[in-house]
Design a protein around this motif. Sequence first.
Motif, PDB file in Angstrom:
ATOM      1  N   ARG A   1       0.934  -1.308   0.050  1.00 49.92           N
ATOM      2  CA  ARG A   1       0.045   0.015   0.084  1.00 49.92           C
ATOM      3  C   ARG A   1       0.817   1.226   0.035  1.00 49.92           C
ATOM      4  O   ARG A   1       0.367   2.192   0.591  1.00 49.92           O
ATOM      5  CB  ARG A   1      -0.857  -0.115   1.359  1.00 49.92           C
ATOM      6  N   ILE A   2       2.055   1.137  -0.555  1.00 49.25           N
ATOM      7  CA  ILE A   2       2.859   2.559  -0.754  1.00 49.25           C
ATOM      8  C   ILE A   2       3.035   2.503  -2.202  1.00 49.25           C
ATOM      9  O   ILE A   2       3.090   1.818  -3.001  1.00 49.25           O
ATOM     10  CB  ILE A   2       4.218   2.109   0.170  1.00 49.25           C
ATOM     11  N   TRP A   3       3.260   3.999  -2.496  1.00 45.99           N
ATOM     12  CA  TRP A   3       3.532   4.191  -3.965  1.00 45.99           C
ATOM     13  C   TRP A   3       4.671   3.814  -4.746  1.00 45.99           C
ATOM     14  O   TRP A   3       4.559   3.460  -5.790  1.00 45.99           O
ATOM     15  CB  TRP A   3       3.220   6.170  -4.072  1.00 45.99           C
ATOM     16  N   TRP A   4       5.756   3.625  -4.009  1.00 44.36           N
ATOM     17  CA  TRP A   4       6.816   3.061  -4.564  1.00 44.36           C
ATOM     18  C   TRP A   4       6.981   1.624  -4.469  1.00 44.36           C
ATOM     19  O   TRP A   4       7.822   0.960  -4.913  1.00 44.36           O
ATOM     20  CB  TRP A   4       8.062   3.571  -4.112  1.00 44.36           C
ATOM     21  N   GLY A   5       5.758   0.872  -4.005  1.00 50.24           N
ATOM     22  CA  GLY A   5       5.784  -0.589  -3.753  1.00 50.24           C
ATOM     23  C   GLY A   5       6.100  -1.333  -4.963  1.00 50.24           C
ATOM     24  O   GLY A   5       6.880  -2.359  -4.813  1.00 50.24           O
ATOM     25  N   ASN A   6       5.688  -1.017  -6.112  1.00 51.59           N
ATOM     26  CA  ASN A   6       5.800  -1.585  -7.449  1.00 51.59           C
ATOM     27  C   ASN A   6       7.116  -1.605  -7.837  1.00 51.59           C
ATOM     28  O   ASN A   6       7.814  -2.653  -8.374  1.00 51.59           O
ATOM     29  CB  ASN A   6       5.032  -1.288  -8.497  1.00 51.59           C
ATOM     30  N   ILE A   7       7.970  -0.493  -7.499  1.00 52.74           N
ATOM     31  CA  ILE A   7       9.327  -0.525  -7.788  1.00 52.74           C
ATOM     32  C   ILE A   7      10.088  -1.509  -6.930  1.00 52.74           C
ATOM     33  O   ILE A   7      11.075  -2.052  -7.398  1.00 52.74           O
ATOM     34  CB  ILE A   7       9.929   1.104  -7.642  1.00 52.74           C
ATOM     35  N   ALA A   8       9.737  -1.316  -5.567  1.00 56.31           N
ATOM     36  CA  ALA A   8      10.613  -2.173  -4.658  1.00 56.31           C
ATOM     37  C   ALA A   8      10.300  -3.708  -4.870  1.00 56.31           C
ATOM     38  O   ALA A   8      11.277  -4.353  -5.098  1.00 56.31           O
ATOM     39  CB  ALA A   8      10.151  -2.020  -3.323  1.00 56.31           C
ATOM     40  N   LYS A   9       9.077  -4.115  -5.481  1.00 52.78           N
ATOM     41  CA  LYS A   9       8.732  -5.291  -5.805  1.00 52.78           C
ATOM     42  C   LYS A   9       9.824  -5.699  -7.231  1.00 52.78           C
ATOM     43  O   LYS A   9      10.124  -6.959  -7.156  1.00 52.78           O
ATOM     44  CB  LYS A   9       7.378  -5.690  -6.171  1.00 52.78           C
ATOM     45  N   SER A  10       9.845  -4.989  -8.055  1.00 53.14           N
ATOM     46  CA  SER A  10      10.466  -5.115  -9.258  1.00 53.14           C
ATOM     47  C   SER A  10      12.047  -5.471  -8.766  1.00 53.14           C
ATOM     48  O   SER A  10      12.700  -6.346  -9.547  1.00 53.14           O
ATOM     49  CB  SER A  10      10.520  -4.084 -10.120  1.00 53.14           C
ATOM     50  N   ILE A  11      12.349  -4.793  -7.889  1.00 51.53           N
ATOM     51  CA  ILE A  11      14.091  -4.726  -7.663  1.00 51.53           C
ATOM     52  C   ILE A  11      14.301  -6.314  -6.907  1.00 51.53           C
ATOM     53  O   ILE A  11      15.151  -7.037  -7.174  1.00 51.53           O
ATOM     54  CB  ILE A  11      14.438  -3.687  -6.579  1.00 51.53           C
ATOM     55  N   VAL A  12      13.163  -6.651  -5.759  1.00 47.09           N
ATOM     56  CA  VAL A  12      13.274  -7.842  -5.385  1.00 47.09           C
ATOM     57  C   VAL A  12      12.960  -8.968  -6.294  1.00 47.09           C
ATOM     58  O   VAL A  12      13.796 -10.121  -6.005  1.00 47.09           O
ATOM     59  CB  VAL A  12      12.079  -7.943  -4.294  1.00 47.09           C
ATOM     60  N   PHE A  13      12.148  -8.723  -7.160  1.00 42.06           N
ATOM     61  CA  PHE A  13      11.853  -9.977  -8.318  1.00 42.06           C
ATOM     62  C   PHE A  13      12.903 -10.170  -9.269  1.00 42.06           C
ATOM     63  O   PHE A  13      13.296 -11.243  -9.670  1.00 42.06           O
ATOM     64  CB  PHE A  13      10.534  -9.629  -9.071  1.00 42.06           C
ATOM     65  N   MET A  14      14.067  -9.222  -9.595  1.00 36.86           N
ATOM     66  CA  MET A  14      14.790  -9.237 -10.483  1.00 36.86           C
ATOM     67  C   MET A  14      15.902 -10.309 -10.327  1.00 36.86           C
ATOM     68  O   MET A  14      16.180 -10.909 -11.452  1.00 36.86           O
ATOM     69  CB  MET A  14      15.595  -7.987 -10.213  1.00 36.86           C
ATOM     70  N   PRO A  15      16.298 -10.788  -9.278  1.00 37.65           N
ATOM     71  CA  PRO A  15      17.244 -12.100  -9.500  1.00 37.65           C
ATOM     72  C   PRO A  15      16.578 -13.129 -10.003  1.00 37.65           C
ATOM     73  O   PRO A  15      17.134 -14.221 -10.444  1.00 37.65           O
ATOM     74  CB  PRO A  15      17.444 -12.440  -7.873  1.00 37.65           C
ATOM     75  N   MET A  16      15.281 -13.153 -10.054  1.00 32.67           N
ATOM     76  CA  MET A  16      14.502 -14.448 -10.697  1.00 32.67           C
ATOM     77  C   MET A  16      14.924 -14.585 -12.340  1.00 32.67           C
ATOM     78  O   MET A  16      14.857 -15.715 -12.887  1.00 32.67           O
ATOM     79  CB  MET A  16      12.959 -14.076 -10.758  1.00 32.67           C
ATOM     80  N   ALA A  17      15.414 -13.361 -12.617  1.00 40.12           N
ATOM     81  CA  ALA A  17      15.915 -13.369 -14.115  1.00 40.12           C
ATOM     82  C   ALA A  17      17.162 -13.958 -14.316  1.00 40.12           C
ATOM     83  O   ALA A  17      17.687 -13.851 -15.570  1.00 40.12           O
ATOM     84  CB  ALA A  17      15.552 -11.992 -14.610  1.00 40.12           C
TER      85      ALA A  17
END
Length: 337
Positions: A137-153
């Motif tokens: 529920r924070i405005w930069w949440g999607n940015i943070a999620k993208s960074i955390v998800f990045m190692p999956m690539a």
Amino acid sequence: MVSQIVSAVGVMIVGVFVCALYYWLSDKVLNLALPVRDGDVTQASRNLNRRAVIRPWLFLGPALLLLGIYLVYPVIATFILSFHDRSGETFVGLANYRWAFFDAGFRQSIFNNILWLAVVPAACTFFGLVIAVLTDRIWWGNIAKSIVFMPMAISFVGASVIWKFIYEYRGASDSQIGLLNALVTALGGDPQVWISMPFWNNFFLMVILIWIQTGFAMVILSAALRGIPEETIEAAVIDGANGWQIFWKIMVPQIWGTIAVVWTTITILVLKVFDIVLTMTNGQWDTMVLANLMFDWMFRGGGDSGRSAVIALVIMAAVTPIMIWNIRQANRDAGGH
């Protein structure tokens, strides 16, 4: 490069054409074999029912055949091979199973796998859930999620190389290029050869898989959190519940099925872990796991197909029940049977 791309595209086009042709021809043959004529209503009805029963199996036939060839047959062949010697020619009965039971290396691999199972799924699920809640529920949440998800690539080998630089050790008199040792020396400590420290080095390897899989857990659990009805959270707030109580008593119970699926999915991955151990330590310093032990017995030192087959069957026996439960739980959550 261009010729390879053209060849690949050509193969895909031919494959799609052949599949479409097969479905069209098989449907035509089925209609001809079980005709529907206006004169005989009873026979027409019977043939329509037969078509409905046969058609799915007819369309699934090629896929089932390929699954049988590439999945079922190897399992049967591996089971038979486990009763033979290293060459796979001489029958030795239960000798390979007795070896596995008494071999110290096999027991060490089992212990390491259990250690991975106890730490990695729990850590990935916990961190994934915490990050999903904090960034929901924070405005930069999607940015943070993208960074955390990045190692999956990143591939497991690529991630291992990255972390090998982090754990890199140089002599005590040399400047440390490894990030971890650089921090330790900056704080006044002595540099360590982290991945050669028995027992603890397993945890240093686990960090790599946790780093990769936390993103997966976060994405799945974040989607589950979005599915929680707002009314339940609002009611809890009105009743005076604090954030901690809302998390544990409102959110977690409602997504428990998803948490279990994420946990078991990562568990299956951990049971098959191979690349990280091979890249980081090659199984040295008591870090060997079952998949690496199987690889060593099969492809190194002349190879022993009998013993490697036993290890493969142990891995399969550990993975299969969890996989079946995982599929059933996913179907139940999706409203299936």
